[in-house]
Design a protein around this motif. Structure first.
Motif, PDB file in Angstrom:
ATOM      1  N   LEU A 282       0.764  -1.208   0.061  1.00 45.93           N
ATOM      2  CA  LEU A 282       0.024  -0.038   0.225  1.00 45.93           C
ATOM      3  C   LEU A 282       0.868   1.142   0.097  1.00 45.93           C
ATOM      4  CD1 LEU A 282      -2.938   1.367   0.358  1.00 45.93           C
ATOM      5  CD2 LEU A 282      -1.942   1.682   2.770  1.00 45.93           C
ATOM      6  N   LEU A 283       1.713   1.215   0.669  1.00 45.08           N
ATOM      7  CA  LEU A 283       2.916   2.412   0.811  1.00 45.08           C
ATOM      8  C   LEU A 283       3.575   2.585  -0.519  1.00 45.08           C
ATOM      9  CD1 LEU A 283       4.510   2.019   4.377  1.00 45.08           C
ATOM     10  CD2 LEU A 283       2.586   3.561   3.573  1.00 45.08           C
ATOM     11  N   VAL A 284       3.814   1.719  -1.342  1.00 40.25           N
ATOM     12  CA  VAL A 284       4.396   1.600  -2.730  1.00 40.25           C
ATOM     13  C   VAL A 284       3.558   2.388  -3.392  1.00 40.25           C
ATOM     14  CG1 VAL A 284       5.389   0.428  -4.282  1.00 40.25           C
ATOM     15  CG2 VAL A 284       6.206   0.004  -2.052  1.00 40.25           C
ATOM     16  N   ARG A 285       2.112   1.868  -3.525  1.00 42.02           N
ATOM     17  CA  ARG A 285       1.164   2.207  -4.410  1.00 42.02           C
ATOM     18  C   ARG A 285       0.559   3.605  -3.976  1.00 42.02           C
ATOM     19  NH1 ARG A 285      -0.481  -2.021  -7.831  1.00 42.02           N
ATOM     20  NH2 ARG A 285       0.537  -3.976  -7.113  1.00 42.02           N
ATOM     21  N   ALA A 286       0.220   3.669  -2.582  1.00 45.03           N
ATOM     22  CA  ALA A 286      -0.745   4.908  -2.352  1.00 45.03           C
ATOM     23  C   ALA A 286       0.290   5.979  -1.388  1.00 45.03           C
ATOM     24  CB  ALA A 286      -1.854   4.621  -1.883  1.00 45.03           C
ATOM     25  N   ASP A 287       1.104   5.364  -0.707  1.00 42.91           N
ATOM     26  CA  ASP A 287       1.868   5.922   0.349  1.00 42.91           C
ATOM     27  C   ASP A 287       0.749   6.733   1.290  1.00 42.91           C
ATOM     28  OD1 ASP A 287       4.039   6.836   1.919  1.00 42.91           O
ATOM     29  OD2 ASP A 287       4.654   8.562   0.291  1.00 42.91           O
ATOM     30  N   GLY A 288      -0.110   5.983   1.830  1.00 40.27           N
ATOM     31  CA  GLY A 288      -0.856   6.487   2.849  1.00 40.27           C
ATOM     32  C   GLY A 288      -2.513   6.690   2.263  1.00 40.27           C
ATOM     33  N   TRP A 289      -3.156   7.089   2.973  1.00 41.25           N
ATOM     34  CA  TRP A 289      -4.506   7.172   2.649  1.00 41.25           C
ATOM     35  C   TRP A 289      -5.554   8.021   3.380  1.00 41.25           C
ATOM     36  CZ3 TRP A 289      -7.214   2.972  -0.531  1.00 41.25           C
ATOM     37  CH2 TRP A 289      -8.233   3.258  -1.170  1.00 41.25           C
ATOM     38  N   PRO A 290      -5.371   9.530   3.177  1.00 40.87           N
ATOM     39  CA  PRO A 290      -6.125  10.335   4.043  1.00 40.87           C
ATOM     40  C   PRO A 290      -7.485  10.143   3.933  1.00 40.87           C
ATOM     41  CG  PRO A 290      -4.728  11.690   2.574  1.00 40.87           C
ATOM     42  CD  PRO A 290      -4.686  10.363   1.885  1.00 40.87           C
ATOM     43  N   ALA A 291      -8.481  10.049   5.066  1.00 47.54           N
ATOM     44  CA  ALA A 291      -9.791   9.785   5.036  1.00 47.54           C
ATOM     45  C   ALA A 291     -10.187   8.578   4.619  1.00 47.54           C
ATOM     46  CB  ALA A 291     -10.665  10.969   4.292  1.00 47.54           C
ATOM     47  N   PHE A 292      -9.286   7.258   4.997  1.00 43.33           N
ATOM     48  CA  PHE A 292      -9.599   6.076   4.404  1.00 43.33           C
ATOM     49  C   PHE A 292     -10.916   5.585   5.037  1.00 43.33           C
ATOM     50  CE2 PHE A 292      -8.968   1.472   5.333  1.00 43.33           C
ATOM     51  CZ  PHE A 292      -8.888   1.182   4.267  1.00 43.33           C
ATOM     52  N   MET A 293     -11.007   5.981   6.045  1.00 44.96           N
ATOM     53  CA  MET A 293     -12.723   5.397   6.740  1.00 44.96           C
ATOM     54  C   MET A 293     -12.839   6.707   7.691  1.00 44.96           C
ATOM     55  SD  MET A 293     -14.951   3.439   7.013  1.00 44.96           S
ATOM     56  CE  MET A 293     -16.164   2.641   8.242  1.00 44.96           C
ATOM     57  N   GLN A 294     -13.975   7.432   7.199  1.00 47.48           N
ATOM     58  CA  GLN A 294     -14.542   8.551   7.686  1.00 47.48           C
ATOM     59  C   GLN A 294     -13.360   9.663   7.939  1.00 47.48           C
ATOM     60  OE1 GLN A 294     -16.709   6.843  11.040  1.00 47.48           O
ATOM     61  NE2 GLN A 294     -18.247   6.311   9.819  1.00 47.48           N
ATOM     62  N   ASP A 295     -12.839   9.835   9.541  1.00 48.17           N
ATOM     63  CA  ASP A 295     -11.912  10.673   9.773  1.00 48.17           C
ATOM     64  C   ASP A 295     -10.643   9.762  10.090  1.00 48.17           C
ATOM     65  OD1 ASP A 295     -12.649   9.631  12.260  1.00 48.17           O
ATOM     66  OD2 ASP A 295     -12.040  11.561  13.208  1.00 48.17           O
ATOM     67  N   VAL A 296     -10.498   8.731   9.640  1.00 48.89           N
ATOM     68  CA  VAL A 296      -9.346   7.784   9.975  1.00 48.89           C
ATOM     69  C   VAL A 296      -8.359   8.078   8.586  1.00 48.89           C
ATOM     70  CG1 VAL A 296      -8.316   5.628  10.174  1.00 48.89           C
ATOM     71  CG2 VAL A 296     -10.296   6.255  11.201  1.00 48.89           C
ATOM     72  N   ASP A 297      -7.101   8.516   8.962  1.00 51.84           N
ATOM     73  CA  ASP A 297      -6.317   8.420   7.972  1.00 51.84           C
ATOM     74  C   ASP A 297      -5.064   7.137   7.953  1.00 51.84           C
ATOM     75  OD1 ASP A 297      -7.025  10.990   7.048  1.00 51.84           O
ATOM     76  OD2 ASP A 297      -5.667  11.999   8.419  1.00 51.84           O
ATOM     77  N   LEU A 298      -4.702   6.629   7.005  1.00 55.28           N
ATOM     78  CA  LEU A 298      -3.639   5.632   7.004  1.00 55.28           C
ATOM     79  C   LEU A 298      -2.357   6.106   6.804  1.00 55.28           C
ATOM     80  CD1 LEU A 298      -5.309   2.492   5.062  1.00 55.28           C
ATOM     81  CD2 LEU A 298      -5.012   2.910   7.398  1.00 55.28           C
ATOM     82  N   PHE A 299      -1.306   6.040   7.631  1.00 56.27           N
ATOM     83  CA  PHE A 299      -0.180   6.768   7.520  1.00 56.27           C
ATOM     84  C   PHE A 299       0.552   6.465   6.296  1.00 56.27           C
ATOM     85  CE2 PHE A 299      -0.547   6.597  12.419  1.00 56.27           C
ATOM     86  CZ  PHE A 299      -1.369   7.955  12.606  1.00 56.27           C
ATOM     87  N   GLY A 300       1.257   7.552   5.541  1.00 60.09           N
ATOM     88  CA  GLY A 300       2.194   7.037   4.592  1.00 60.09           C
ATOM     89  C   GLY A 300       3.911   7.289   5.316  1.00 60.09           C
ATOM     90  N   THR A 301       4.418   7.338   4.093  1.00 63.93           N
ATOM     91  CA  THR A 301       5.838   7.215   4.758  1.00 63.93           C
ATOM     92  C   THR A 301       6.506   8.604   5.521  1.00 63.93           C
ATOM     93  OG1 THR A 301       6.670   7.552   2.356  1.00 63.93           O
ATOM     94  CG2 THR A 301       6.721   5.379   2.926  1.00 63.93           C
ATOM     95  N   PRO A 302       6.063   9.853   4.779  1.00 64.26           N
ATOM     96  CA  PRO A 302       6.250  10.787   5.846  1.00 64.26           C
ATOM     97  C   PRO A 302       5.785  11.215   7.068  1.00 64.26           C
ATOM     98  CG  PRO A 302       5.188  11.561   3.704  1.00 64.26           C
ATOM     99  CD  PRO A 302       5.066   9.983   3.681  1.00 64.26           C
ATOM    100  N   ASP A 303       4.509  10.205   7.472  1.00 67.53           N
ATOM    101  CA  ASP A 303       3.933  10.613   8.425  1.00 67.53           C
ATOM    102  C   ASP A 303       4.877  10.214   9.802  1.00 67.53           C
ATOM    103  OD1 ASP A 303       1.546  11.340   7.486  1.00 67.53           O
ATOM    104  OD2 ASP A 303       1.001   9.692   6.893  1.00 67.53           O
TER     105      ASP A 303
END
Length: 127
Positions: free
Chosen positions: A8-29
């Motif tokens: 996921l990190l390679v393809r999207a590097d995180g995902w803001p608002a993945f589920m409502q107000d939950v963000d999946l962290f990316g490499t800079p996070d």
């Protein structure tokens, strides 16, 4: 790191608002405040929660967190030999997914269900 999460990190590097107000962290996070807050939240879990969930807090890495609530998603550090679970915490353990893929699919389904419910409510107010 778990290979599915790494993909996921390679393809999207995180995902803001993945589920409502939950963000999946990316490499800079890991260098930013949201990640630091997630680590802090993880460190404040009650002993009973840690024991009930059999968590080794020191080995857990936050992979996502709510911007406004206490929802936190963590994965134990992976050694690559087995699937790594994703654990959803919100004061207590909410859910445990056997793999990142299962977690990802469950969140997609939850988003689809929420979108359908919103469409239905909109249709009810219009009709």
């Amino acid at each position: 790191m778990d290979s599915q999460y790494a993909e996921l990190l390679v393809r999207a590097d995180g995902w803001p608002a993945f589920m409502q107000d939950v963000d999946l962290f990316g490499t800079p996070d890991p260098l930013g405040e949201p990640f630091d807050e997630a680590v802090q939240l993880l460190s404040t879990l009650e002993t009973e929660t840690v024991d009930a969930s059999a968590l080794d807090v020191a080995s857990c890495v936050p992979i996502g967190a709510s911007r406004t609530g206490i929802d936190l998603f963590v994965m134990p550090r992976a050694d690559g030999s087995t699937q790594t679970p994703v654990i959803w915490l919100a004061g207590l353990e909410v859910e445990r997914y056997i793999s990142f893929e299962e977690f990802f699919q469950a969140m997609i389904e939850a988003n689809l269900d929420e979108a359908a419910a919103l469409r239905e409510r909109q249709q009810d107010t219009e009709g």
